[in-house]
Design a protein around this motif. Structure first.
Motif, PDB file in Angstrom:
ATOM      1  N   LEU A  26       0.815  -1.210   0.000  1.00 11.14           N
ATOM      2  CA  LEU A  26       0.000   0.000   0.000  1.00 11.14           C
ATOM      3  C   LEU A  26       0.849   1.261   0.000  1.00 11.14           C
ATOM      4  N   ASP A  27       1.862   1.308   0.814  1.00 13.37           N
ATOM      5  CA  ASP A  27       2.693   2.496   0.880  1.00 13.37           C
ATOM      6  C   ASP A  27       3.332   2.779  -0.468  1.00 13.37           C
ATOM      7  N   SER A  35       1.618   6.051  -7.255  1.00 14.72           N
ATOM      8  CA  SER A  35       0.477   6.756  -7.841  1.00 14.72           C
ATOM      9  C   SER A  35       0.704   8.264  -7.811  1.00 14.72           C
ATOM     10  N   MET A  36       1.259   8.749  -6.723  1.00 15.23           N
ATOM     11  CA  MET A  36       1.564  10.178  -6.630  1.00 15.23           C
ATOM     12  C   MET A  36       2.603  10.584  -7.667  1.00 15.23           C
ATOM     13  N   GLN A  60       0.859   3.832  -3.145  1.00 12.92           N
ATOM     14  CA  GLN A  60       0.429   5.215  -2.962  1.00 12.92           C
ATOM     15  C   GLN A  60       1.480   6.182  -3.485  1.00 12.92           C
TER      16      GLN A  60
END
Length: 342
Positions: free
Chosen positions: A37-38, A44-45, A41
């Motif tokens: 998840l980290d 994606s950024m 994320q």
């Protein structure tokens, strides 16, 4: 939100037309799904910015700067002609304890902006300028950049002890310092005994970038200001003022005893032995690197009694602190401040 802001700052700082800025990223945190998840994320950024090329490195359960700095050091060993920038999304401990969320966000923003600024990157390309640059460089309680974000030349980074070993080296060094303090050869009047001040355990990484005697720092915080200037209000890059450092007396926060500093400065027997000044720095440079600053270094004009220490260092070498402070050896405590004073 903080990481997104940092990525936007890095992307907007890219002045190499047609080239992407590579970012090598570690993630930290606990939890069974944290690894995927980290990084998902962050990835994606990053994808929102065409100028960024993000690479995942590793995930760690505990937030420890040494892991990322170890990889930065390894990168420099492979690319000695490069410059590197180090940023993270943690405000300094003092700000996290006493500041608001807005204070934290503001300070992280300006620490990041400074580390990747054109002023800093341009300065590192000038051989006569500096080899490490950041928002604000301080010499009390150590030689460091407040917030521990910076850009540095790999030529300088490669002179540093590998972060893997630095923590142990600092622990061994501070053990010697505390023994010498008991012998009255060293004083620590200006700051309280705290792990971060002495650079012990994980706090050693805050001491790392400024630890070598050949550091020539530069920074962007105007003289007579500290880090509080950046966290209290919204600022812009127009508030940056580049110059060679150091130029900031005191510490980045209200973390030292001003009365003790004034007393130490006014008394030769305290000033000569103060760990924050050249007695402590020379001990550290010899212990860690067996090397001291060149003759034209800023340290000799910045620290109290610099010219005397410079001459003594040329004469006595690695024994300079022991010889210069031997007159205080095992001196009765009640005599402190009464003899050898100006």
């Amino acid at each position: 939100e903080v990481v997104m802001d940092q990525l936007q700052i890095v992307a907007s700082s890219n002045s190499r037309e047609g080239h992407k800025t590579p970012i090598f990223c570690n993630t930290f945190g606990s939890g069974s799904d944290t690894v995927s998840l980290d990084w998902l994320q962050v990835s994606s950024m990053c994808s929102k910015y065409d100028d960024l090329d993000c690479h995942p490195l590793r995930h760690f359960g505990d937030n420890y700067e040494g892991e990322t700095l170890r990889q930065l050091h390894k990168f420099c060993q492979a690319h000695p002609d490069y410059n590197v920038a180090y940023i993270h999304n943690q405000a300094p401990l003092q700000v996290r304890k006493s500041g608001t969320q807005r204070d934290n966000k503001n300070l992280i923003r300006y620490l990041t902006m400074a580390a990747v600024s054109k002023q800093c990157t341009d300065a590192l390309t000038d051989e006569n300028s500096c080899n490490v640059c950041g928002l604000a460089f301080f010499t009390a309680w150590m030689n460091f950049f407040g917030g521990n974000m910076f850009t540095a030349s790999c030529e300088y980074v490669n002179k540093l002890i590998a972060p893997t070993h630095f923590e142990t080296k600092m622990r061994d060094f501070i053990r010697v310092v505390l023994v010498e303090r008991l012998r009255e050869r060293v004083t620590t009047e200006v700051f309280e005994d705290q792990m971060d001040y002495f650079g012990l355990d994980r706090y050693s990484m805050e001491h790392w970038i400024g630890s070598h005697p050949t550091i020539q720092p530069c920074d962007l915080t105007p003289e007579f200001l500290d880090l509080d200037f950046w966290k209290e209000e919204e600022r812009t890059s127009d508030d940056f003022e580049w110059d060679l450092a150091p130029r900031h007396h005191g510490s980045p926060f209200l973390g030292f005893n001003e009365t003790a500093m004034e007393r130490t400065m006014s008394k030769k027997d305290l000033r000569e032995r103060e760990f924050t000044f050249l007695a402590g720095n020379l001990m550290k440079w010899y212990a860690l690197y067996n090397e001291t600053p060149p003759e034209d270094s800023w340290v000799w004009s910045w620290f109290p009694d610099g010219e005397k220490w410079k001459q003594a260092n040329e004469r006595y070498g690695s024994e300079v602190v022991s010889i210069q402070t031997n007159k205080y050896l095992n001196r009765p405590l009640e005599a402190r401040g009464k003899r050898h004073s100006d």
